[in-house]
Each structure stands twice: as C-alpha cells, then as structure tokens.
Design a protein around this motif. Structure first.
Motif, PDB file in Angstrom:
ATOM      1  N   VAL A  91       0.747  -1.133  -0.136  1.00  0.00           N
ATOM      2  CA  VAL A  91      -0.151  -0.030  -0.089  1.00  0.00           C
ATOM      3  C   VAL A  91       0.857   1.305   0.166  1.00  0.00           C
ATOM      4  N   LYS A  92       0.732   2.029  -0.427  1.00  0.00           N
ATOM      5  CA  LYS A  92       0.946   3.466  -0.768  1.00  0.00           C
ATOM      6  C   LYS A  92       0.025   4.495  -0.380  1.00  0.00           C
ATOM      7  N   VAL A  93       0.363   5.302   0.422  1.00  0.00           N
ATOM      8  CA  VAL A  93      -1.952   6.242   0.569  1.00  0.00           C
ATOM      9  C   VAL A  93      -1.776   7.913   0.233  1.00  0.00           C
ATOM     10  N   ASN A  94      -2.596   7.657   0.294  1.00  0.00           N
ATOM     11  CA  ASN A  94      -3.060   9.688  -0.319  1.00  0.00           C
ATOM     12  C   ASN A  94      -2.676  11.044   0.717  1.00  0.00           C
ATOM     13  N   ASP A  95      -2.371  11.308   0.324  1.00  0.00           N
ATOM     14  CA  ASP A  95      -2.224  12.719   1.138  1.00  0.00           C
ATOM     15  C   ASP A  95      -3.052  13.369   1.730  1.00  0.00           C
ATOM     16  N   LEU A  96      -3.536  13.010   2.645  1.00  0.00           N
ATOM     17  CA  LEU A  96      -4.935  14.070   2.790  1.00  0.00           C
ATOM     18  C   LEU A  96      -4.403  15.562   3.207  1.00  0.00           C
ATOM     19  N   GLY A  97      -3.562  15.947   2.825  1.00  0.00           N
ATOM     20  CA  GLY A  97      -3.300  17.234   3.588  1.00  0.00           C
ATOM     21  C   GLY A  97      -3.610  18.081   2.151  1.00  0.00           C
ATOM     22  N   LEU A 118      -5.627   1.263   7.942  1.00  0.00           N
ATOM     23  CA  LEU A 118      -4.793   1.339   7.266  1.00  0.00           C
ATOM     24  C   LEU A 118      -4.654   3.083   7.440  1.00  0.00           C
ATOM     25  N   PHE A 119      -5.857   3.537   7.870  1.00  0.00           N
ATOM     26  CA  PHE A 119      -5.773   5.159   8.184  1.00  0.00           C
ATOM     27  C   PHE A 119      -4.965   5.181   9.719  1.00  0.00           C
ATOM     28  N   GLU A 120      -5.688   4.810  10.208  1.00  0.00           N
ATOM     29  CA  GLU A 120      -4.492   4.195  11.142  1.00  0.00           C
ATOM     30  C   GLU A 120      -3.262   4.049  11.542  1.00  0.00           C
ATOM     31  N   LYS A 121      -2.836   3.591  10.314  1.00  0.00           N
ATOM     32  CA  LYS A 121      -1.236   3.057  10.632  1.00  0.00           C
ATOM     33  C   LYS A 121      -0.411   3.894  10.237  1.00  0.00           C
ATOM     34  N   TYR A 122      -0.373   4.693   8.809  1.00  0.00           N
ATOM     35  CA  TYR A 122      -0.004   5.220   8.146  1.00  0.00           C
ATOM     36  C   TYR A 122      -0.897   6.957   7.599  1.00  0.00           C
ATOM     37  N   GLN A 123      -2.300   7.779   8.073  1.00  0.00           N
ATOM     38  CA  GLN A 123      -2.077   8.827   8.030  1.00  0.00           C
ATOM     39  C   GLN A 123      -2.529   9.004   9.265  1.00  0.00           C
ATOM     40  N   PRO A 125      -0.548   9.270  12.219  1.00  0.00           N
ATOM     41  CA  PRO A 125       0.152  10.495  12.281  1.00  0.00           C
ATOM     42  C   PRO A 125       1.309  10.946  11.980  1.00  0.00           C
ATOM     43  N   GLN A 126       1.274  10.902  10.677  1.00  0.00           N
ATOM     44  CA  GLN A 126       0.730  11.903   9.847  1.00  0.00           C
ATOM     45  C   GLN A 126       0.279  13.312   9.790  1.00  0.00           C
ATOM     46  N   GLY A 128      -1.908  13.807  12.066  1.00  0.00           N
ATOM     47  CA  GLY A 128      -2.855  13.717  14.208  1.00  0.00           C
ATOM     48  C   GLY A 128      -4.444  14.523  14.658  1.00  0.00           C
ATOM     49  N   ARG A 129      -4.653  12.867  13.535  1.00  0.00           N
ATOM     50  CA  ARG A 129      -6.255  13.835  13.819  1.00  0.00           C
ATOM     51  C   ARG A 129      -6.720  12.276  13.527  1.00  0.00           C
ATOM     52  N   ASN A 130      -7.816  12.363  14.650  1.00  0.00           N
ATOM     53  CA  ASN A 130      -8.781  11.017  14.609  1.00  0.00           C
ATOM     54  C   ASN A 130      -9.613  10.708  13.313  1.00  0.00           C
ATOM     55  N   ALA A 131     -10.619   9.783  13.444  1.00  0.00           N
ATOM     56  CA  ALA A 131     -11.062   9.597  12.583  1.00  0.00           C
ATOM     57  C   ALA A 131     -12.109   8.463  13.054  1.00  0.00           C
ATOM     58  N   ILE A 132     -13.500   8.560  12.963  1.00  0.00           N
ATOM     59  CA  ILE A 132     -14.691   7.983  13.147  1.00  0.00           C
ATOM     60  C   ILE A 132     -14.757   6.617  12.001  1.00  0.00           C
TER      61      ILE A 132
END
Length: 271
Positions: A91-97, A118-123, A125-126, A128-132
C-alpha cells in the motif's frame, strides 16, 4: 500495482471527509466513487441530506458539494485482486493534506474496517487527527441492513446539520411500514404514493429500501406496493416476483402475465 485514477471530491465548503479504502472494480470502470449498484453509500448520503438518491455522476458530485461532504480513499496505489479489501498488499496512501489544507474539515469518517486500519497506521501519525469508523457500505457487508447502517452513518449528518435540526429522519422505515399496513385487501399503492403521504414525493426510493428491509412480511403487506405503472417487483424479498403476483391475486387483484396491476382499478385512494 493498481493506481487510483480519479480525483477526490471536495471544495472550499467541505465540512466532513469520508474515506473509503480503494475503488472497487466497478468504481474503477466508472472512474467515480462507489460505482457498484448495490453499494449503499449514495442512498445513505441521500437519506442523511434529505435528497433523492442521485443516479448520475453529475448528480452525485452535486449532492456532496451542496452539503459540504468531501469524498476520497485512503489508498493511492496497491496490489489488489478484484475488489477484495482482504487482498490488498503493498500500500501507498494518499496525502490527505491536499484536502485538509484547502478546507475546514470538522471531522474525518472512514468507511469500513480496512480503510480505518490503514488510516490509523499510515495517515493518523502524519496529520495528527482522529477518524470515526463507520460500518462498510459495501454489498459484501451483508450482515448490515440499510436501516442498521443508517443508524451509524447519521453521525455524518450531525456534523453537517447539528443533532437537533436538518434533514435527518425525514422519513423513517417504521413510518413507511405504518402506511403500508393501512393498504386494504384488494388494493395496491405505489412507492411514490406512500412517499407523498409521508410528506416527500422524492423519497420513493427510500420507501423501496424500507420495504426491502421489512422485518415482518405477514404483518406489513409490502406485496401491496408496486411501481407507479403498476408493475410488481422483480426482486420481491419474500419469495421473488412470482410470489408477489400470487399474493396479489389471493387478495383479488388482477395481475397480468407480464406482472402489471391496473392502477386505475386497484390503486388505493389513501383513505
């Protein structure tokens, strides 16, 4: 390696961001989000916003833009077999910025367990926001009915409209059932007719979803509901199309061999 080939949906008014995992085969064919006809994503978003279910890509795009919803996926590229999340590798994830730096996203929601992991693992930490985490709208998540999904997904509406106002719950499934139980023996009603009785003619599709989720076919006679032309359902939940015809004929309603009821003669007047 398969690459995500269509852009995220967002604009300056986006308030919530909904992330899937990776586009399904059908979505990749259409080059748009949630393209499988049995995925519940678009019907859920429509119900949350109090709008008819969008049919075309243009209608889907307009719906999320109108109500401040951003849509993207966690994964930019990966190895995947068909549409199976369980097969995802490398996996390579998208840059949510790209979205978070362009609009004031109040909350991130994640559609399904794989996307959330995958969000918890990769995004996370980048950014610094939580997701539901929300239950998956995929047809593979068959254990979750539409109504059960909606009870979880209406959390999206609370960020869009607040907890005490907005289009949430304009038509509930139980309200649909109450009207259907009033259709007398020997009469039928259309989906649109029931929606109109509940105050929103555009919600004929929601009536259909409610009847498909009907927990008690003996108590709630959903077989007495047909489309506006009088045609019976090809996917009648309690035994298929022929069973609906059989039940209607047992009620004394004439049904043609090709599955039509004469609406002028048998349509309920609502009394």
């Amino acid at each position: 390696m398969i690459v995500h080939q269509f852009p995220p949906l967002y604009n300056k008014n986006s308030k919530v961001l909904i992330l899937g995992s990776f586009p399904s085969v059908k979505s990749r064919e259409q080059q748009f989000y949630y393209g499988h006809p049995k995925n519940r994503f678009w019907p859920l978003i429509a119900k949350i916003c109090g709008e008819p279910v969008p049919e075309t890509i243009e209608e889907k795009r307009a719906l999320v833009f109108q109500y401040g919803i951003a849509v993207w996926d966690v994964i930019e590229r990966c190895d995947i077999t068909g549409s199976a999340d369980s097969s995802i590798r490398n996996v390579k994830v998208n840059d949510l910025g790209r979205i978070l730096n362009s609009c004031a996203i109040q909350q991130i929601f994640v559609n399904g367990g794989t996307a959330y992991r995958l969000f918890e693992k990769y995004q996370k930490p980048q950014i610094g926001r939580n997701a539901i985490k929300l239950p998956s709208t995929s047809p593979a998540n068959a254990a979750w009915s539409f109504e059960k999904l909606y009870e979880e997904w209406k959390a999206v509406g609370e960020y869009l409209f607040g907890k005490t106002k907005g289009p949430l719950d304009r038509i509930t499934f139980e309200a649909v059932y109450e009207v259907v139980r009033k259709i007398p023996r020997g009469k039928v009603a259309s989906y649109g007719q029931i929606a109109a009785m509940l105050g929103n003619i555009r919600w004929a599709r929601v009536v259909g979803y409610a009847l498909h989720d009907n927990p008690d076919g003996d108590y709630t006679p959903c077989y007495r509901v047909v489309n506006k032309e009088g045609r019976v359902s090809d996917a009648f939940i309690f035994g298929g199309k022929n069973r609906q015809i059989e039940l209607l004929r047992n009620d004394g309603i004439e049904v043609s061999d090709d599955g039509y009821v004469n609406m002028e003669r048998f349509c309920w007047n609502g009394e």
